[in-house]
Design a protein around this motif. Structure first.
Motif, short mmCIF file in Angstrom:
data_model
loop_
_atom_site.label_atom_id
_atom_site.label_comp_id
_atom_site.label_asym_id
_atom_site.label_seq_id
_atom_site.Cartn_x
_atom_site.Cartn_y
_atom_site.Cartn_z
N ILE A 6 -9.43 -5.52 -6.60
CA ILE A 6 -8.11 -5.95 -6.28
C ILE A 6 -7.87 -7.34 -6.90
CG2 ILE A 6 -6.60 -6.61 -4.31
CD1 ILE A 6 -7.28 -4.28 -2.69
N SER A 7 -8.77 -8.30 -6.38
CA SER A 7 -8.68 -9.66 -6.97
C SER A 7 -8.59 -9.74 -8.55
CB SER A 7 -9.73 -10.54 -6.42
OG SER A 7 -9.99 -10.41 -4.93
N ASP A 8 -9.71 -8.83 -8.90
CA ASP A 8 -9.65 -8.94 -10.62
C ASP A 8 -8.43 -8.38 -11.25
OD1 ASP A 8 -12.02 -9.67 -10.47
OD2 ASP A 8 -13.24 -8.06 -10.81
N VAL A 9 -7.89 -7.40 -10.50
CA VAL A 9 -6.65 -6.71 -11.14
C VAL A 9 -5.34 -7.77 -11.01
CG1 VAL A 9 -4.62 -5.02 -10.78
CG2 VAL A 9 -7.24 -4.37 -10.93
N ALA A 10 -5.31 -8.41 -9.78
CA ALA A 10 -4.15 -9.27 -9.50
C ALA A 10 -4.23 -10.66 -10.60
CB ALA A 10 -4.42 -9.94 -7.92
N LEU A 35 9.22 -6.26 -13.38
CA LEU A 35 8.65 -7.13 -12.35
C LEU A 35 7.32 -7.40 -12.65
CD1 LEU A 35 9.70 -5.15 -9.11
CD2 LEU A 35 10.76 -7.32 -9.88
N GLU A 36 6.50 -8.42 -12.21
CA GLU A 36 5.10 -8.63 -12.53
C GLU A 36 4.18 -8.00 -11.68
OE1 GLU A 36 4.80 -12.91 -12.80
OE2 GLU A 36 6.42 -13.09 -14.24
N THR A 37 4.60 -7.00 -10.97
CA THR A 37 3.81 -6.15 -10.04
C THR A 37 2.57 -5.68 -10.66
OG1 THR A 37 5.32 -6.08 -8.20
CG2 THR A 37 3.60 -4.63 -8.17
N LYS A 38 1.43 -5.83 -10.20
CA LYS A 38 0.26 -5.19 -10.94
C LYS A 38 0.10 -3.72 -10.01
CE LYS A 38 -1.25 -8.52 -13.64
NZ LYS A 38 -0.94 -8.39 -15.10
N VAL A 39 -0.52 -2.75 -10.68
CA VAL A 39 -0.64 -1.46 -10.16
C VAL A 39 -1.90 -1.04 -10.35
CG1 VAL A 39 -0.14 0.94 -10.21
CG2 VAL A 39 1.74 -0.92 -11.10
N ASP A 42 2.53 -8.71 -5.30
CA ASP A 42 1.61 -9.11 -6.39
C ASP A 42 1.07 -8.00 -6.88
OD1 ASP A 42 2.17 -12.02 -6.30
OD2 ASP A 42 0.76 -11.85 -4.59
N LEU A 43 0.60 -6.94 -6.16
CA LEU A 43 -0.17 -5.79 -6.42
C LEU A 43 0.24 -4.69 -5.54
CD1 LEU A 43 -3.75 -5.49 -7.58
CD2 LEU A 43 -2.81 -4.29 -5.74
N LEU A 44 0.62 -3.52 -6.31
CA LEU A 44 0.72 -2.10 -5.75
C LEU A 44 -0.80 -1.30 -5.57
CD1 LEU A 44 3.20 -0.41 -4.51
CD2 LEU A 44 3.42 0.58 -6.93
N LEU A 45 -1.14 -0.90 -4.50
CA LEU A 45 -2.20 -0.24 -4.35
C LEU A 45 -1.74 1.43 -4.16
CD1 LEU A 45 -5.40 -0.55 -4.25
CD2 LEU A 45 -5.16 -0.37 -1.93
N LEU A 46 -1.83 2.09 -5.10
CA LEU A 46 -1.24 3.36 -5.32
C LEU A 46 -2.12 4.71 -5.30
CD1 LEU A 46 1.90 4.48 -5.94
CD2 LEU A 46 1.20 4.18 -8.30
N ASP A 47 -1.50 5.37 -4.47
CA ASP A 47 -2.23 6.95 -4.31
C ASP A 47 -1.49 7.79 -5.49
OD1 ASP A 47 -3.81 9.16 -4.05
OD2 ASP A 47 -2.81 9.43 -2.12
N LEU A 48 -1.93 8.54 -6.06
CA LEU A 48 -1.20 9.37 -7.09
C LEU A 48 -0.64 10.53 -6.45
CD1 LEU A 48 -3.61 9.87 -10.14
CD2 LEU A 48 -1.89 8.23 -9.79
N ARG A 49 -1.08 11.10 -5.12
CA ARG A 49 -0.40 12.30 -4.83
C ARG A 49 0.50 11.66 -3.53
NH1 ARG A 49 -1.20 15.92 -0.29
NH2 ARG A 49 -0.37 17.79 -0.74
N LEU A 50 1.62 12.04 -3.85
CA LEU A 50 2.72 11.56 -2.85
C LEU A 50 3.51 12.64 -2.50
CD1 LEU A 50 3.60 8.09 -4.18
CD2 LEU A 50 2.08 8.84 -2.32
N PRO A 51 4.23 12.83 -1.36
CA PRO A 51 4.89 14.22 -0.69
C PRO A 51 6.09 14.30 -1.60
CG PRO A 51 4.18 12.66 1.04
CD PRO A 51 4.02 12.10 0.08
N ILE A 83 0.88 -1.26 0.04
CA ILE A 83 0.14 -0.03 0.05
C ILE A 83 0.83 0.96 0.17
CG2 ILE A 83 -1.73 1.31 1.25
CD1 ILE A 83 -2.77 -1.30 2.37
N VAL A 84 0.63 2.27 -1.09
CA VAL A 84 1.41 3.25 -1.09
C VAL A 84 0.48 4.56 -0.97
CG1 VAL A 84 3.02 4.95 -2.54
CG2 VAL A 84 2.99 2.26 -2.70
N GLU A 85 0.43 5.10 0.34
CA GLU A 85 -0.64 6.27 0.41
C GLU A 85 -0.07 7.17 1.60
OE1 GLU A 85 -3.32 8.79 1.39
OE2 GLU A 85 -3.84 7.25 -0.19
#
Length: 210
Positions: free
Chosen positions: A122-126, A81-85, A56-65, A13-15
């Protein structure tokens, strides 16, 4: 059976907002099909964490400091890498959606999504599917089908008239003090207008806004 059916989907999680990040961690950790392997609040640490944890998956916010989630997407594509976003953001403007997809995002959701729909997304994107928030799907499809009518998206439309004036003067190379003198505003007020404008434009520095 597929890999996602035999073991939990590993999530990073990136938030940047601590409370939101904590809420997502708590929610997703309560589902046995997910394993939250990390949570960070900065672009730089996000890329480091992806390289180290290989989620497997990166849950990503667009605005980061320290940068843009879109730039994180772009750089992630170079890491082989095979990481989904899956982007999870409050920004619904078409150009943000297109920029994220062009940068390699596999899905784009708004933060007002219901928990059940987020879990399914999340399940679908993964599993390899592409997901787009229903609230922006219609506009994106229209724009994709009629590219000439939307050739130049203008993020300045997000700004108030005063924020536009401040950004215009920033583009001329003026300092906050010079802008304040020209618009009869205090340095603090100029700084507030500029901070709001940077957030709306989804950039981190005044040079990017210019």
């Amino acid at each position: 059976m597929t890999q996602t059916e035999t073991k939990p989907i590993r999530l990073l999680i990136v938030e940047d907002h601590h409370i939101t990040r904590l809420g997502l961690c708590t929610l997703l950790s309560s589902y046995p099909q997910f394993e939250v392997v990390g949570e960070v609040g900065y672009a730089a640490t996000a890329l480091d964490a992806v390289a180290r944890l290989k989620p497997d998956l990166l849950l990503l916010d667009l605005r980061l400091p320290d940068g843009s989630g879109i730039e994180v997407c772009r750089r992630l594509q170079q890491m082989d890498l095979e990481t989904k976003v899956l982007v999870l953001t409050s920004y619904a403007a078409d150009d943000f959606v297109f920029d994220a997809i062009a940068a390699g995002a596999d899905g784009y959701l708004l933060k007002d999504i219901q928990a059940e729909r987020l879990i399914q997304a999340i399940s679908d994107v993964a599993a390899g599917k592409s997901i787009l928030d229903p609230d922006v799907t219609r506009r994106v499809m229209s724009r994709a089908q009629n590219p000439e009518s939307n050739a130049t998206p203008n993020r300045l439309d997000l700004l108030s008239p005063q924020e536009r004036r401040v950004v215009a003067l920033v583009a001329e190379g003026k300092t906050n003090k010079e802008i304040g003198l020209e618009l009869s505003l205090s340095d603090k007020t100029v700084k507030n207008y500029l901070s709001n404008a940077l957030e709306k434009l989804h950039v981190a520095r005044r040079s990017q806004a210019a």
